[in-house]
Write a protein that holds these residues in place. Structure first.
Motif, PDB file in Angstrom:
ATOM      1  N   SER A  12     -40.646  69.858  83.908  1.00  0.00           N
ATOM      2  CA  SER A  12     -41.557  69.879  85.052  1.00  0.00           C
ATOM      3  C   SER A  12     -40.786  69.665  86.351  1.00  0.00           C
ATOM      4  O   SER A  12     -39.916  68.795  86.431  1.00  0.00           O
ATOM      5  N   GLU A  62     -43.176  66.467  87.957  1.00  0.00           N
ATOM      6  CA  GLU A  62     -43.304  65.151  87.330  1.00  0.00           C
ATOM      7  C   GLU A  62     -42.038  64.831  86.543  1.00  0.00           C
ATOM      8  O   GLU A  62     -41.745  65.466  85.528  1.00  0.00           O
ATOM      9  N   TYR A  63     -41.276  63.848  87.007  1.00  0.00           N
ATOM     10  CA  TYR A  63     -40.001  63.504  86.384  1.00  0.00           C
ATOM     11  C   TYR A  63     -40.193  63.088  84.924  1.00  0.00           C
ATOM     12  O   TYR A  63     -41.071  62.291  84.600  1.00  0.00           O
ATOM     13  N   GLY A  64     -39.368  63.655  84.044  1.00  0.00           N
ATOM     14  CA  GLY A  64     -39.399  63.285  82.637  1.00  0.00           C
ATOM     15  C   GLY A  64     -40.382  64.072  81.798  1.00  0.00           C
ATOM     16  O   GLY A  64     -40.380  63.959  80.570  1.00  0.00           O
ATOM     17  N   ARG A  65     -41.217  64.866  82.426  1.00  0.00           N
ATOM     18  CA  ARG A  65     -42.203  65.643  81.671  1.00  0.00           C
ATOM     19  C   ARG A  65     -41.599  66.979  81.241  1.00  0.00           C
ATOM     20  O   ARG A  65     -41.033  67.707  82.050  1.00  0.00           O
ATOM     21  N   LYS A  69     -44.057  71.063  75.492  1.00  0.00           N
ATOM     22  CA  LYS A  69     -44.019  70.647  74.087  1.00  0.00           C
ATOM     23  C   LYS A  69     -43.218  71.607  73.206  1.00  0.00           C
ATOM     24  O   LYS A  69     -42.983  72.760  73.553  1.00  0.00           O
ATOM     25  N   SER A 112     -36.197  70.038  75.668  1.00  0.00           N
ATOM     26  CA  SER A 112     -36.710  68.748  75.214  1.00  0.00           C
ATOM     27  C   SER A 112     -35.658  68.012  74.403  1.00  0.00           C
ATOM     28  O   SER A 112     -34.516  68.434  74.295  1.00  0.00           O
TER      29      SER A 112
END
Length: 232
Positions: free
Chosen positions: A194, A197-200, A203, A231
């Protein structure tokens, strides 16, 4: 940078002021590189401006390239490109615009010493078309290793790279893809990171068992798998 067009049938001697092979970090000064049968056969130390006294390895019709004031390096490989994408437009621009950009991109790659690129796929098989045009000398550019459509799960990230498949259709999708004479399989393992949004991160698209199936089918056809994975 100077580009010199060579033929694999040429018998070549390159007098290099400096040579970086990439095997280690060493730069060899004042060397002579002997090439025949399309391969580097030997590298020898030479005196500055020394003459080629006799043929080597049957090199009767040899061509000597004076590069005494140059640094000679191996061709560069770009391991991840998308020739159909310009990094700006979404969706991709009109094909006539895209053709011009790709022609310019491939010519630019050669000008900067890139001799091969690995294309990560697109939904319209443009990478495959580019590969064939380069191979047929209709386009001037580096060798293109093309993936065709990327393997992705329907409804998940990557619609611009491939139509998408389901677990039940996976074998059928792979069979259809392999019929296009691809150079490697591209699979989307995850979504993307993302930018808001940091870290998102998107899936995971396929289970371990499904990924093993993709790799197994590819391996049975002598192909490696190129994976998009943002991921853990």
């Amino acid at each position: 940078m100077q580009l010199i067009e060579l033929c694999t049938k040429d018998n070549l001697i390159i007098d290099a002021g400096a040579l970086f092979t990439g095997i280690d970090q060493q730069v060899n000064k004042n060397v002579r590189v002997y090439i025949w049968d399309g391969k580097v056969q030997s590298i020898e130390k030479q005196a500055v401006n020394s003459r080629v006294e006799k043929p080597v390895g049957g090199m009767k019709n040899r061509r000597v390239i004076p590069a005494n004031n140059m640094t000679v390096v191996p061709g560069l490989l770009d391991c991840h490109v998308h020739l159909a994408l310009d990094g700006v437009s979404s969706p991709s621009p009109h094909r006539s615009v895209l053709r011009g950009r790709i022609r310019q991109k491939l010519a630019s790659d050669l000008a900067y010493g890139i001799v091969a690129v690995r294309d990560g796929g697109d939904r319209d098989d443009i990478g495959l078309v580019c590969r064939d045009k380069v191979n047929n000398m209709e386009l001037k550019g580096p060798v293109v290793m093309a993936s065709g459509n990327a393997v992705r799960k329907k409804g998940e990230y990557g619609s611009f790279l491939g139509a998408g498949t389901t677990p039940k259709e996976l074998a059928k999708t792979m069979k259809k893809l392999l019929m296009k004479n691809i150079n490697q399989v591209k699979v989307l393992v995850s979504g993307i990171v993302s930018f808001k949004e940091y870290g998102r991160v998107g899936k995971i698209q396929f289970s371990l068992q499904e990924l093993e199936q993709i790799v197994k089918i590819a391996g049975e056809h002598g192909l490696k798998v190129m994976a998009h994975a943002s991921s853990d």
